[in-house]
Design a protein around this motif. Structure first.
Motif, short mmCIF file in Angstrom:
data_model
loop_
_atom_site.label_atom_id
_atom_site.label_comp_id
_atom_site.label_asym_id
_atom_site.label_seq_id
_atom_site.Cartn_x
_atom_site.Cartn_y
_atom_site.Cartn_z
N LEU A 1 47.41 30.57 30.89
CA LEU A 1 48.78 31.03 30.65
C LEU A 1 48.89 32.53 30.91
O LEU A 1 49.85 33.00 31.53
CB LEU A 1 49.22 30.72 29.22
N LEU A 2 47.92 33.30 30.41
CA LEU A 2 47.97 34.76 30.59
C LEU A 2 47.92 35.12 32.06
O LEU A 2 48.69 35.97 32.54
CB LEU A 2 46.81 35.42 29.85
N LEU B 1 43.79 33.47 22.36
CA LEU B 1 42.81 34.53 22.61
C LEU B 1 43.21 35.39 23.80
O LEU B 1 42.57 36.40 24.08
CB LEU B 1 41.43 33.92 22.88
N GLY B 2 44.25 34.99 24.51
CA GLY B 2 44.60 35.69 25.74
C GLY B 2 43.55 35.46 26.80
O GLY B 2 43.06 36.40 27.43
N HIS B 3 43.20 34.19 27.04
CA HIS B 3 42.21 33.85 28.05
C HIS B 3 42.67 34.29 29.44
O HIS B 3 43.76 33.95 29.86
CB HIS B 3 42.01 32.33 28.08
N PHE B 4 41.83 35.03 30.14
CA PHE B 4 42.12 35.31 31.55
C PHE B 4 41.63 34.15 32.42
O PHE B 4 42.26 33.79 33.41
CB PHE B 4 41.44 36.61 32.00
N SER B 5 40.51 33.56 32.05
CA SER B 5 39.97 32.43 32.82
C SER B 5 40.62 31.14 32.35
O SER B 5 40.97 31.00 31.17
CB SER B 5 38.46 32.34 32.66
N GLU B 6 40.80 30.21 33.27
CA GLU B 6 41.35 28.92 32.88
C GLU B 6 40.29 28.15 32.09
O GLU B 6 39.15 28.57 31.97
CB GLU B 6 41.79 28.13 34.12
N TRP B 7 40.72 27.04 31.51
CA TRP B 7 39.84 26.26 30.64
C TRP B 7 38.58 25.83 31.38
O TRP B 7 38.64 25.24 32.46
CB TRP B 7 40.61 25.04 30.13
N LYS B 8 37.43 26.13 30.78
CA LYS B 8 36.13 25.73 31.31
C LYS B 8 35.59 24.63 30.40
O LYS B 8 35.06 24.91 29.32
CB LYS B 8 35.18 26.93 31.36
N LYS C 1 45.23 41.55 19.41
CA LYS C 1 46.64 41.70 19.06
C LYS C 1 47.48 40.49 19.45
O LYS C 1 48.44 40.14 18.75
CB LYS C 1 47.19 42.98 19.70
N ILE C 2 47.14 39.83 20.56
CA ILE C 2 47.90 38.61 20.90
C ILE C 2 47.61 37.53 19.86
O ILE C 2 48.48 36.73 19.49
CB ILE C 2 47.57 38.11 22.33
N ASN C 3 46.39 37.53 19.34
CA ASN C 3 46.02 36.58 18.28
C ASN C 3 46.85 36.83 17.03
O ASN C 3 47.36 35.88 16.39
CB ASN C 3 44.53 36.72 17.98
N LYS D 1 51.00 41.45 31.88
CA LYS D 1 50.58 40.06 31.64
C LYS D 1 50.66 39.73 30.15
O LYS D 1 51.20 38.69 29.74
CB LYS D 1 49.18 39.82 32.18
N PHE D 2 50.12 40.61 29.31
CA PHE D 2 50.16 40.36 27.88
C PHE D 2 51.59 40.38 27.35
O PHE D 2 51.97 39.55 26.51
CB PHE D 2 49.31 41.40 27.15
#
Length: 645
Positions: A431-432, A468-475, A492-494, A442-443
């Motif tokens: 999403l991020l 968590l503001g993941h930059f990588s897609e789900w692994k 902070k996004i958390n 982005k945030f």
């Protein structure tokens, strides 16, 4: 041997073959029984095209001689009763087919299965667990899930968090770590990607073999009961992702179970799913209906789960592999029957359709002509909103309608708004990372997106890791990137997610009228030049919240917004707050109305509009307004309030 006292009744058999034995797991499978103070193990299986069926396992050296099942009826129920308690023993059915094949099959009704890559079933008694969730179920009976806040944390157990050595957490370990985490975030439910037994990890459970068997990857059935029990004790509902449409074709599973196409359609065009490599259940076959509806009821009865998300409903409503949309009456009637049975058992459950079609009345009751679900995933909203967000900010005016179209149909069904696992995998980005622009932008846009989602009518669902503001897609083979919480913007996004869900759950205008046209009203829907949307959410008692969303990086001061009530408004959340990682363009002071009408409303306020920000405003209630004692409400005279010019 066959013991007459262990034989099924003619009525049970009749119901099973008629498609109406909804507890067929009590007829078929492996069961420990006690007769005249002696314990036996009874095995029963449906295999109408078998010439002979034997049970083999550790207890007989995997040799079937002397362990042949007796054919109970012409329709193909086979049974044997063995004079010992075989709990914990591995077993399979050895089936001799009419083609002369000898095949080994796991038990379709097994309650427990061997840890992959092994594939045997395990004799297991589900008795003995002491449930402590009576108060949870009593509270559910007093609530109305259509009027309640629902925020669902969708997750894959195997990749949420792992042990230090890379191994999988058990159901009990997950209970200790996951439950307090999800509670702190503020979610109301956990939704688990399928946990039926499945041979391949990377199928995520969507290609199952054991529809009565929770996967042994994370422990025993009693361990799963512990997990759900702890969720309920802590006020969290548990939803299972469930797949009644298709199953995997591994040799030990349901596929060609007795040498014939028993559970699946006989014709390849109806049966095969080339994309998934799976076979479609024959939903018009009555014994398959007994099997699948029993599976769903089983999870309600034995595991106390709170509902299901049905995968790929479009694949049940329409025939696969066809040009155009051709209705599958088997699938449609099955869905109606399933929902009717389950709601007759428990009216409090969630039945959610993951449906990408425009089939009408998905969430209408069966007796009103509907499919009988009480919720449907709003796939159109999800696709439109993500398309809008992935568009460069100053080009968003060209796709303005992507954000407005959903309100034309938002109240036709009872909708869940999903940002699910399917949207953050296979190259689709997190999403991020879908958000255009630099690191800060982005945030900011992720916070804006989540705030807009909370304001839009419909219950909420988000896949793990977004917080968590993941930059990588789900692994799916690795755990979430928990180390991100060591970094300021991710932390902070958390915190923003926690505050957003806190406001959501305590603000009745955000959930009471989710499915009522009176619960939403646009203030300004046409400002495509500035890409600013403003709207109201309303509660049953007339309470309201105002949302102002700016989808560009431009800051505006003295921006006028029309409002329906005279008085003053307080900003209860601003996604641009420095504590959330924003730039600090806030409305710290109370905003007082003027009598200047604007946006078709009789009053207006003037406020600052943050970049890529969402502001949530609440009318200020004064002392007598808050009492709600039926007396005349009065407003205090706000200092500095502007008078009509």
């Amino acid at each position: 041997m066959v013991i007459s006292d262990a034989l099924p009744s003619d009525y049970q058999l009749h119901l099973f073959h008629e498609g109406n034995l909804f507890e067929s797991h009590e007829l078929l499978g492996a069961h420990i029984i006690t007769l005249e103070q002696k314990q036996y193990t009874k095995f029963s299986v449906w295999a109408p095209h078998a010439l002979e069926v034997r049970v083999v396992g550790d207890f007989n050296g995997w040799k079937g001689e002397g362990y042949s099942l007796h054919k109970v009826n012409d329709e193909g129920i086979w049974m044997i009763t063995i004079g010992q308690n075989l709990e914990g023993e591995l077993y399979k059915y050895e089936i001799m087919t009419t083609d002369g094949e000898r095949i080994l099959k796991s038990d379709p009704y097994a309650f427990y299965s061997e840890l992959r890559p092994h594939t045997a079933s395990i004799v297991y008694s589900l008795d003995g667990f002491q449930w402590e969730d009576k108060s949870w179920h009593n509270r559910k009976l007093k609530r109305n899930i259509l009027l309640d806040p629902i925020a669902i944390y969708e997750m894959h157990l195997g990749s949420w968090k792992k042990k230090d050595d890379g191994g999988l957490l058990t159901y009990r370990e997950l209970a200790d770590e996951l439950i307090p985490y999800v509670m702190e975030l503020g979610f109301t439910h956990i939704e688990l990607l399928p946990i039926v037994e499945h041979p391949l990890d990377i199928s995520w459970g969507y290609q199952g073999t054991g529809y009565f068997s929770p996967t042994s990857r994370y422990g025993t059935p009693h361990d799963l009961m512990y997990f759900i029990n702890e969720c309920h004790k802590n006020g969290l509902g548990v939803i299972l992702d469930w797949v009644p449409g298709h199953f995997c074709k591994d040799a030990h599973g349901l596929y060609r179970f007795d040498g014939s196409y028993l559970y699946e359609y006989p014709y390849a065009n109806d049966r095969e799913n080339p994309v998934w490599g799976t076979a479609n259940f024959h939903l018009g076959k009555t014994e398959v209906q007994s099997f699948l509806i029993s599976s769903a009821l089983f999870w309600l009865q034995y595991y106390h789960i709170d509902g299901f998300r049905l995968d790929a409903v479009a694949n049940l409503i329409y025939w696969p592999n066809q040009e155009g949309k051709i209705e599958n009456r088997d699938g449609i009637e099955f869905l109606k029957k399933l929902n009717h049975v389950l709601f007759s058992y428990d009216r409090t459950i969630l039945m959610m359709a993951e449906d990408s079609t425009d089939w009408p009345q998905v969430t209408a009751p069966v007796d009103c002509g509907g499919l009988g679900f009480n919720y449907k995933w709003n796939m159109g909203w999800m696709n439109d909103v993500l398309t809008y967000m992935e568009t460069p900010p100053y080009s968003r005016s060209n796709v303005h309608e992507k954000m407005t179209f959903s309100l034309l149909y938002a109240f036709n069904e009872n909708f869940i708004l999903p940002f699910s696992h399917d949207e953050v995998v296979h190259g689709k980005k997190s999403l991020l990372d879908k958000m255009p622009g630099d690191y800060w932008q982005k945030f900011a846009q992720l916070r804006l997106l989540l705030g807009y989602m909370i304001g839009h009518p419909g219950k909420k669902l988000l896949f793990m890791g977004f917080e968590l503001g993941h930059f990588s897609e789900w692994k799916d083979k690795e755990q979430l990137d928990w180390n991100l919480l060591d970094y300021d913007m991710h932390r902070k996004i958390n915190e923003y997610v926690k505050e957003l869900l806190k406001i959501y759950k305590k603000s009745k205008p955000l959930f009471e009228l989710d499915h009522d046209v009176h619960g939403f009203e646009w203030i300004d829907v046409d400002n495509k030049q500035q890409s600013i949307f403003s709207f109201m959410r309303k509660g049953k008692s007339g309470d309201l919240l105002v949302f102002v969303c700016n989808f560009t990086p431009t800051v505006y001061h003295d921006y006028m917004v029309g409002v329906p009530q005279d008085g003053s408004y307080r900003e209860i959340l601003n996604s641009d707050a420095g504590s959330f990682g924003g730039s600090g363009v806030l409305n710290k002071k109370v905003l007082h109305t003027t009598d200047i009408g604007f946006h078709g409303k009789p009053y207006s306020i003037t406020m600052s509009i943050p970049p890529f920000g969402v502001s949530i405003l609440r009318p200020v209630k004064h002392r007598k307004e808050r009492k709600g004692d039926g007396k005349e409400k009065v407003r205090s005279h706000a200092v500095g309030r502007r008078k009509r010019k």
